[in-house]
Design a protein around this motif. Structure first.
Motif, PDB file in Angstrom:
ATOM      1  N   VAL A 146     -65.072  -5.300 -36.512  1.00 22.40           N
ATOM      2  CA  VAL A 146     -65.472  -6.024 -37.524  1.00 22.40           C
ATOM      3  C   VAL A 146     -64.695  -7.027 -37.908  1.00 22.40           C
ATOM      4  O   VAL A 146     -64.142  -8.028 -38.034  1.00 22.40           O
ATOM      5  CB  VAL A 146     -66.169  -5.638 -38.239  1.00 22.40           C
ATOM      6  CG1 VAL A 146     -66.159  -6.695 -39.648  1.00 22.40           C
ATOM      7  CG2 VAL A 146     -67.836  -4.706 -37.922  1.00 22.40           C
ATOM      8  N   LEU A 147     -62.994  -6.551 -37.962  1.00 26.56           N
ATOM      9  CA  LEU A 147     -61.735  -6.826 -38.515  1.00 26.56           C
ATOM     10  C   LEU A 147     -61.643  -8.592 -37.985  1.00 26.56           C
ATOM     11  O   LEU A 147     -61.107  -9.551 -37.869  1.00 26.56           O
ATOM     12  CB  LEU A 147     -60.649  -6.553 -38.667  1.00 26.56           C
ATOM     13  CG  LEU A 147     -59.843  -7.012 -39.087  1.00 26.56           C
ATOM     14  CD1 LEU A 147     -59.470  -7.702 -40.486  1.00 26.56           C
ATOM     15  CD2 LEU A 147     -58.924  -5.670 -39.138  1.00 26.56           C
ATOM     16  N   ALA A 183     -51.914 -12.852 -34.401  1.00 26.33           N
ATOM     17  CA  ALA A 183     -51.135 -11.363 -34.606  1.00 26.33           C
ATOM     18  C   ALA A 183     -51.508 -10.291 -35.532  1.00 26.33           C
ATOM     19  O   ALA A 183     -51.087  -8.815 -34.461  1.00 26.33           O
ATOM     20  CB  ALA A 183     -49.342 -11.919 -34.365  1.00 26.33           C
ATOM     21  N   VAL A 184     -51.496 -10.734 -36.385  1.00 28.47           N
ATOM     22  CA  VAL A 184     -51.800  -9.462 -37.639  1.00 28.47           C
ATOM     23  C   VAL A 184     -53.122  -8.442 -36.560  1.00 28.47           C
ATOM     24  O   VAL A 184     -53.387  -7.721 -36.790  1.00 28.47           O
ATOM     25  CB  VAL A 184     -52.183  -9.587 -39.128  1.00 28.47           C
ATOM     26  CG1 VAL A 184     -52.474  -8.432 -40.108  1.00 28.47           C
ATOM     27  CG2 VAL A 184     -51.313 -10.040 -39.141  1.00 28.47           C
ATOM     28  N   ALA A 185     -53.964  -9.116 -36.655  1.00 27.13           N
ATOM     29  CA  ALA A 185     -54.849  -8.547 -35.835  1.00 27.13           C
ATOM     30  C   ALA A 185     -55.124  -7.513 -34.770  1.00 27.13           C
ATOM     31  O   ALA A 185     -55.397  -6.802 -34.678  1.00 27.13           O
ATOM     32  CB  ALA A 185     -57.063  -9.873 -35.915  1.00 27.13           C
ATOM     33  N   ALA A 186     -54.727  -8.393 -33.690  1.00 30.07           N
ATOM     34  CA  ALA A 186     -53.837  -7.934 -32.435  1.00 30.07           C
ATOM     35  C   ALA A 186     -52.963  -6.473 -32.606  1.00 30.07           C
ATOM     36  O   ALA A 186     -53.068  -5.548 -32.465  1.00 30.07           O
ATOM     37  CB  ALA A 186     -52.731  -8.311 -31.706  1.00 30.07           C
ATOM     38  N   VAL A 187     -52.116  -6.655 -33.979  1.00 27.88           N
ATOM     39  CA  VAL A 187     -51.596  -5.281 -34.318  1.00 27.88           C
ATOM     40  C   VAL A 187     -51.957  -4.418 -34.654  1.00 27.88           C
ATOM     41  O   VAL A 187     -52.380  -3.203 -34.976  1.00 27.88           O
ATOM     42  CB  VAL A 187     -50.518  -5.282 -35.230  1.00 27.88           C
ATOM     43  CG1 VAL A 187     -49.805  -4.174 -36.453  1.00 27.88           C
ATOM     44  CG2 VAL A 187     -49.269  -6.324 -34.578  1.00 27.88           C
ATOM     45  N   VAL A 242     -52.462  -9.421 -26.480  1.00 32.98           N
ATOM     46  CA  VAL A 242     -52.659 -10.383 -27.236  1.00 32.98           C
ATOM     47  C   VAL A 242     -51.775 -10.899 -28.184  1.00 32.98           C
ATOM     48  O   VAL A 242     -51.226 -12.005 -28.372  1.00 32.98           O
ATOM     49  CB  VAL A 242     -54.367 -10.503 -28.133  1.00 32.98           C
ATOM     50  CG1 VAL A 242     -54.226 -11.502 -29.193  1.00 32.98           C
ATOM     51  CG2 VAL A 242     -55.675 -10.401 -27.106  1.00 32.98           C
ATOM     52  N   LEU A 243     -51.137 -10.090 -28.727  1.00 29.92           N
ATOM     53  CA  LEU A 243     -49.888 -10.050 -29.526  1.00 29.92           C
ATOM     54  C   LEU A 243     -48.585 -10.737 -28.845  1.00 29.92           C
ATOM     55  O   LEU A 243     -48.662 -11.558 -29.389  1.00 29.92           O
ATOM     56  CB  LEU A 243     -49.376  -8.740 -29.938  1.00 29.92           C
ATOM     57  CG  LEU A 243     -48.722  -8.201 -31.121  1.00 29.92           C
ATOM     58  CD1 LEU A 243     -48.401  -9.417 -32.508  1.00 29.92           C
ATOM     59  CD2 LEU A 243     -48.007  -6.934 -31.075  1.00 29.92           C
ATOM     60  N   LEU A 244     -48.500 -10.424 -27.617  1.00 33.00           N
ATOM     61  CA  LEU A 244     -47.280 -11.247 -27.188  1.00 33.00           C
ATOM     62  C   LEU A 244     -47.724 -12.334 -26.536  1.00 33.00           C
ATOM     63  O   LEU A 244     -46.651 -12.892 -27.283  1.00 33.00           O
ATOM     64  CB  LEU A 244     -47.259  -9.820 -25.986  1.00 33.00           C
ATOM     65  CG  LEU A 244     -46.722  -8.658 -26.150  1.00 33.00           C
ATOM     66  CD1 LEU A 244     -46.203  -7.723 -24.811  1.00 33.00           C
ATOM     67  CD2 LEU A 244     -45.591  -8.953 -27.002  1.00 33.00           C
ATOM     68  N   GLY A 245     -49.165 -12.539 -26.472  1.00 39.84           N
ATOM     69  CA  GLY A 245     -49.742 -13.821 -25.859  1.00 39.84           C
ATOM     70  C   GLY A 245     -48.869 -14.562 -26.704  1.00 39.84           C
ATOM     71  O   GLY A 245     -48.655 -15.952 -27.117  1.00 39.84           O
TER      72      GLY A 245
END
Length: 360
Positions: A76-77, A169-173, A215-218
């Motif tokens: 959801v987030l 980035a936050v969502a990926a983490v 996703v974060l690295l991308g």
């Protein structure tokens, strides 16, 4: 006359136990065993083993509910951030996490079905429903690898702008952390209760964590101006998912093929040999039914014993197995008389049975 092993000092019991047995030595959970344990409780009795098996199913269901809630909240987030940033990569990761959360459904149903009692058609019960759920989970992991690879190639061929990179980035983490925590929880509980399907489900959650990391690295690469970073990392993560798929598929395949750890077979043979009155050990077969072990064994006893005495040794051997072998809840122990003077007590069966690879 054979020489039986004397283990009176190695496995003595100072209090009596009453165990309900039928002619197959298959332990059942009965009111009588409950009443006996009010007087002489013992944590390793067959009744407690059945209680433990039922509790392990409940523990598995709780693990699925916890992971479903955790991954659902994570998805959801991520969905909110994906809508805000227009990030295709994060959207794919969100759908990935949602699909992983939904794998709890077939496995949860398998745990519920596995608690049903045996019937005249399903004489071993419904525990193998967990193995069917394991196949479905392997299918989910396969689909994850296909989708991840496809999205990576599409992004490489058709680059797309991504906004609000810090939020992505936050969502990926969050996605990586949520998946890894759920993965560790599922794998830990699955190994504790002996559920290969739950372990496979945990490995699936771990693959989704790798996707979030991609996703974060991308996002970091895009922030540096490297438009190709996101799809390249996605391809690398696809390879990692395939490696996890190999491990999960191998574990589920072995369970479907009734494979067991050879060390468990060694433990069963040792427990039988250490039983008072057992002269030798014949064929030993083990199989998983869900997350519970069942054994079928042959022991050799003195040919001068009465039927009642030989039966008592078989019961004692079964009792020791349930004590010594983790997650073993039922056993059939067949007592053969020692072949003195070259007498073959199974001569009538020759030509009717397949060759035994354990005893050629």
């Amino acid at each position: 006359m054979c020489v039986a092993h004397d283990q009176s000092d190695s496995h003595a019991h100072d209090h009596p136990h009453d165990h309900s047995h039928d002619h197959s030595h298959d332990h059942r959970h009965s009111l009588w065993s409950r009443l006996v344990h009010l007087v002489a409780p013992h944590s390793h009795d067959s009744a407690d083993k059945v209680d433990s098996a039922m509790e392990s199913s409940r523990e598995g269901i709780r693990a699925l509910w916890v992971s479903l809630i955790g991954l659902g909240a994570t998805a959801v987030l991520q969905a909110v951030v994906a809508w805000w940033s227009h990030s295709v990569g994060l959207l794919g990761d969100t759908l990935h996490n949602l699909a992983d959360a939904l794998t709890a459904v077939p496995l949860g149903l398998a745990f519920l079905v596995g608690r049903r009692p045996p019937t005249r058609r399903y004489t071993y019960g419904y525990g193998r429903a967990e193995d069917l759920a394991g196949i479905a989970i392997v299918g989910f992991i396969t689909a994850s690898a296909v989708v991840a690879g496809y999205e990576a190639v599409q992004r490489l061929l058709h680059p797309a702008p991504v906004g609000h990179l810090w939020a992505v980035a936050v969502a990926a983490v969050v996605g990586f952390a949520g998946n890894e925590l759920v993965a560790q929880f599922r794998i830990r509980v699955g190994r504790r209760i002996g559920s290969a399907a739950l372990v496979a489900d945990g490995l699936h959650a771990r693959t989704d964590g790798f996707t979030s990391l991609a996703v974060l690295l991308g996002a970091g690469g895009v922030a540096l101006g490297w438009a190709w970073a996101d799809p390249v990392v996605g391809l690398v993560i696809t390879v990692a998912i395939l490696l996890v798929l190999k491990d999960a598929a191998r574990e589920v395949y072995r369970r479907l093929m009734d494979a067991v750890d050879p060390a468990v077979v060694d433990a069963v043979e040792k427990a039988l040999r250490d039983t008072d009155g057992v002269c030798d050990v014949g064929e030993v077969r083990l199989r998983w039914i869900g997350h519970r072990l069942r054994a079928e064994c042959e022991i050799v006893v003195d040919d001068q014993l009465s039927v009642v005495e030989a039966h008592g040794i078989a019961v004692a051997a079964e009792h020791r197995l349930i004590h010594d072998v983790p997650r073993l809840t039922a056993a059939i122990v067949h007592a053969d008389p020692a072949a003195e003077g070259g007498v073959d007590h199974h001569a009538e069966l020759k030509g009717h049975l397949p060759a035994d690879p354990q005893h050629p």
